[in-house]
Design an enzyme around this catalytic site. Structure first.
Site, PDB file in Angstrom:
ATOM      1  N   CYS A 290       0.262   7.458  15.492  1.00 51.18           N
ATOM      2  CA  CYS A 290      -0.984   8.114  15.101  1.00 51.18           C
ATOM      3  C   CYS A 290      -0.917   9.568  15.558  1.00 51.18           C
ATOM      4  O   CYS A 290      -0.583   9.838  16.723  1.00 51.18           O
ATOM      5  CB  CYS A 290      -2.158   7.388  15.760  1.00 51.18           C
ATOM      6  SG  CYS A 290      -3.705   8.319  15.714  1.00 51.18           S
TER       7      CYS A 290
ATOM      8  N   ASP B  91      -8.026   6.020  -5.119  1.00 49.30           N
ATOM      9  CA  ASP B  91      -7.233   7.200  -5.488  1.00 49.30           C
ATOM     10  C   ASP B  91      -8.076   8.458  -5.284  1.00 49.30           C
ATOM     11  O   ASP B  91      -9.275   8.381  -5.003  1.00 49.30           O
ATOM     12  CB  ASP B  91      -6.725   7.080  -6.950  1.00 49.30           C
ATOM     13  CG  ASP B  91      -7.852   7.106  -7.974  1.00 49.30           C
ATOM     14  OD1 ASP B  91      -8.681   8.044  -7.949  1.00 49.30           O
ATOM     15  OD2 ASP B  91      -7.909   6.197  -8.827  1.00 49.30           O
TER      16      ASP B  91
ATOM     17  N   TYR C 250       0.822  -1.219   0.000  1.00 50.46           N
ATOM     18  CA  TYR C 250       0.000   0.000   0.000  1.00 50.46           C
ATOM     19  C   TYR C 250       0.855   1.267   0.000  1.00 50.46           C
ATOM     20  O   TYR C 250       0.454   2.277  -0.570  1.00 50.46           O
ATOM     21  CB  TYR C 250      -1.014  -0.028   1.153  1.00 50.46           C
ATOM     22  CG  TYR C 250      -2.163  -0.947   0.816  1.00 50.46           C
ATOM     23  CD1 TYR C 250      -3.195  -0.518  -0.017  1.00 50.46           C
ATOM     24  CD2 TYR C 250      -2.191  -2.259   1.262  1.00 50.46           C
ATOM     25  CE1 TYR C 250      -4.230  -1.370  -0.375  1.00 50.46           C
ATOM     26  CE2 TYR C 250      -3.213  -3.124   0.906  1.00 50.46           C
ATOM     27  CZ  TYR C 250      -4.236  -2.670   0.084  1.00 50.46           C
ATOM     28  OH  TYR C 250      -5.238  -3.519  -0.292  1.00 50.46           O
TER      29      TYR C 250
ATOM     30  N   GLU D 233     -15.503  -2.689 -22.115  1.00 51.37           N
ATOM     31  CA  GLU D 233     -16.071  -3.947 -22.627  1.00 51.37           C
ATOM     32  C   GLU D 233     -17.268  -4.302 -21.756  1.00 51.37           C
ATOM     33  O   GLU D 233     -17.420  -3.714 -20.677  1.00 51.37           O
ATOM     34  CB  GLU D 233     -15.010  -5.052 -22.526  1.00 51.37           C
ATOM     35  CG  GLU D 233     -14.580  -5.252 -21.073  1.00 51.37           C
ATOM     36  CD  GLU D 233     -13.258  -5.985 -20.895  1.00 51.37           C
ATOM     37  OE1 GLU D 233     -12.678  -6.428 -21.888  1.00 51.37           O
ATOM     38  OE2 GLU D 233     -12.839  -6.101 -19.725  1.00 51.37           O
TER      39      GLU D 233
ATOM     40  N   THR E  23     -16.095  -0.345 -14.347  1.00 49.70           N
ATOM     41  CA  THR E  23     -16.011  -1.385 -13.316  1.00 49.70           C
ATOM     42  C   THR E  23     -16.449  -2.719 -13.909  1.00 49.70           C
ATOM     43  O   THR E  23     -17.371  -2.773 -14.719  1.00 49.70           O
ATOM     44  CB  THR E  23     -16.812  -1.003 -12.043  1.00 49.70           C
ATOM     45  OG1 THR E  23     -16.823  -2.108 -11.137  1.00 49.70           O
ATOM     46  CG2 THR E  23     -18.232  -0.587 -12.344  1.00 49.70           C
ATOM     47  N   SER E  24     -15.757  -3.795 -13.480  1.00 49.88           N
ATOM     48  CA  SER E  24     -15.994  -5.106 -14.095  1.00 49.88           C
ATOM     49  C   SER E  24     -17.253  -5.782 -13.571  1.00 49.88           C
ATOM     50  O   SER E  24     -17.689  -6.782 -14.117  1.00 49.88           O
ATOM     51  CB  SER E  24     -14.782  -6.007 -13.844  1.00 49.88           C
ATOM     52  OG  SER E  24     -14.608  -6.173 -12.447  1.00 49.88           O
TER      53      SER E  24
ATOM     54  N   HIS F 158     -14.829   2.179  -0.822  1.00 53.16           N
ATOM     55  CA  HIS F 158     -13.741   1.260  -0.474  1.00 53.16           C
ATOM     56  C   HIS F 158     -12.567   1.961   0.208  1.00 53.16           C
ATOM     57  O   HIS F 158     -11.453   1.456   0.222  1.00 53.16           O
ATOM     58  CB  HIS F 158     -13.250   0.511  -1.726  1.00 53.16           C
ATOM     59  CG  HIS F 158     -14.240  -0.479  -2.260  1.00 53.16           C
ATOM     60  ND1 HIS F 158     -14.148  -1.059  -3.515  1.00 53.16           N
ATOM     61  CD2 HIS F 158     -15.361  -1.008  -1.701  1.00 53.16           C
ATOM     62  CE1 HIS F 158     -15.163  -1.893  -3.696  1.00 53.16           C
ATOM     63  NE2 HIS F 158     -15.923  -1.875  -2.617  1.00 53.16           N
TER      64      HIS F 158
ATOM     65  N   GLN G  34     -15.474   3.197  -6.208  1.00 49.39           N
ATOM     66  CA  GLN G  34     -14.786   2.068  -5.574  1.00 49.39           C
ATOM     67  C   GLN G  34     -13.293   2.342  -5.532  1.00 49.39           C
ATOM     68  O   GLN G  34     -12.535   1.589  -4.933  1.00 49.39           O
ATOM     69  CB  GLN G  34     -15.024   0.782  -6.377  1.00 49.39           C
ATOM     70  CG  GLN G  34     -16.466   0.374  -6.486  1.00 49.39           C
ATOM     71  CD  GLN G  34     -16.642  -0.725  -7.521  1.00 49.39           C
ATOM     72  OE1 GLN G  34     -16.500  -1.906  -7.206  1.00 49.39           O
ATOM     73  NE2 GLN G  34     -16.926  -0.360  -8.749  1.00 49.39           N
TER      74      GLN G  34
END
Ligand code: APR
Length: 235
Positions: A138, A96, A58, A205, A178-179, A111, A93
């Site tokens: 933190c 970024d 990450y 697609e 999105t798929s 997300h 979702q």
């Protein structure tokens, strides 16, 4: 057949909207999961088992997105957000911040976000652009208990109540890049449709749920999204 006039719009975006900014999608060839098994980097179990691997992964992604720029599809959606007089919500979702950097404000990250760190000791979220691998404290409580504020497989997506309410009230649901492989987002089209909304898919697609859409337009987001926004604002 009576077709409701369009006032409220919900737009779901996925990795495809950021692809032309140079951010890997997840499931296409050469996509992210091909270099890393999902179970190795994007589950709470993986974090418990090998926190260094997950944090490093990450950290790399967080660093990479900061070198990318919004593309014409992000810009077009930001223009729609500014100019659309009715209700509008972009549910992304993506983790970024390219929608925000393009200027979108009516946006929600279901997300999570790469640029936030979540303290598992005090529950605070802090803006974060640096790395987490060295277990920094933190900013709120001082504990070294920060993790990426990204929803992993097996965790509950954020702000589902707001999303459900928006889907209930929308006249048009649009899915972009999105798929349709990951729930609950993949089920939004059916929820919206069952409640009477028109549904439109803009993707490179056909997605897995393609048959559920009233209309599909295929092509790169920078072309199909800009074309659709232009058309909608000039109706
Ligand atoms: N323009 C439009 N669509 C594109 C483009 C492009 N330039 N490039 C790729 N696509 C399409 C692909 O054809 C594919 O259908 O974008 C979709 C990307 O699908 P995924 O890689 O599965 O990404 P996404 O649907 O956002 O994944 C959902 O899965 O791993 C989790 O949490 C992660 O949010 C992510 C979720």
């Amino acid at each position: 057949m009576y077709v409701k006039p369009i006032r409220n719009i919900v737009i779901l975006t996925g990795a495809g909207v950021s692809a032309e900014s140079g951010i890997d999608t997840f499931r296409s060839e050469g996509g992210l999961w091909e270099q890393h098994r999902v179970e190795d980097v994007a589950t709470p179990e993986a974090f418990a088992r090998d926190p260094d691997l997950v944090l490093r992964f990450y950290d790399m992604r967080r660093e990479a997105i900061q070198t990318k720029q919004p593309n014409a599809a992000h810009e077009a959606l930001a223009r729609l957000d500014r100019e659309w007089p009715g209700g509008l919500l972009i549910v992304t979702q993506n983790v970024d911040d390219l929608h925000e950097r393009a200027g979108s404000s009516r946006i929600l990250h279901m997300h999570g976000e790469h640029l936030l760190a979540w303290c598992t000791a005090c529950d605070m979220r802090s803006p974060w652009t640096a790395t987490l691998i060295e277990r920094p404290p933190c900013p709120a409580c001082g504990e070294s208990a920060l993790r990426p504020d990204v929803v992993w497989f097996g965790e509950m997506p954020y702000r589902m109540d707001e999303i459900t309410a928006a889907l209930r009230g929308c006249d048009l649901f649009v899915s972009i890049g999105t798929s349709g492989a990951v729930y609950p987002a993949a089920g939004f089209v059916r929820q919206a449709r069952d409640l009477g909304a028109r549904t439109l898919e803009l993707n490179l697609e056909p997605s897995k749920g393609s048959a559920w859409f009233n209309e599909s337009r295929f092509g790169p987001a920078t072309k199909v999204v800009t074309g659709w926004v232009e058309e909608l604002l000039n109706r």
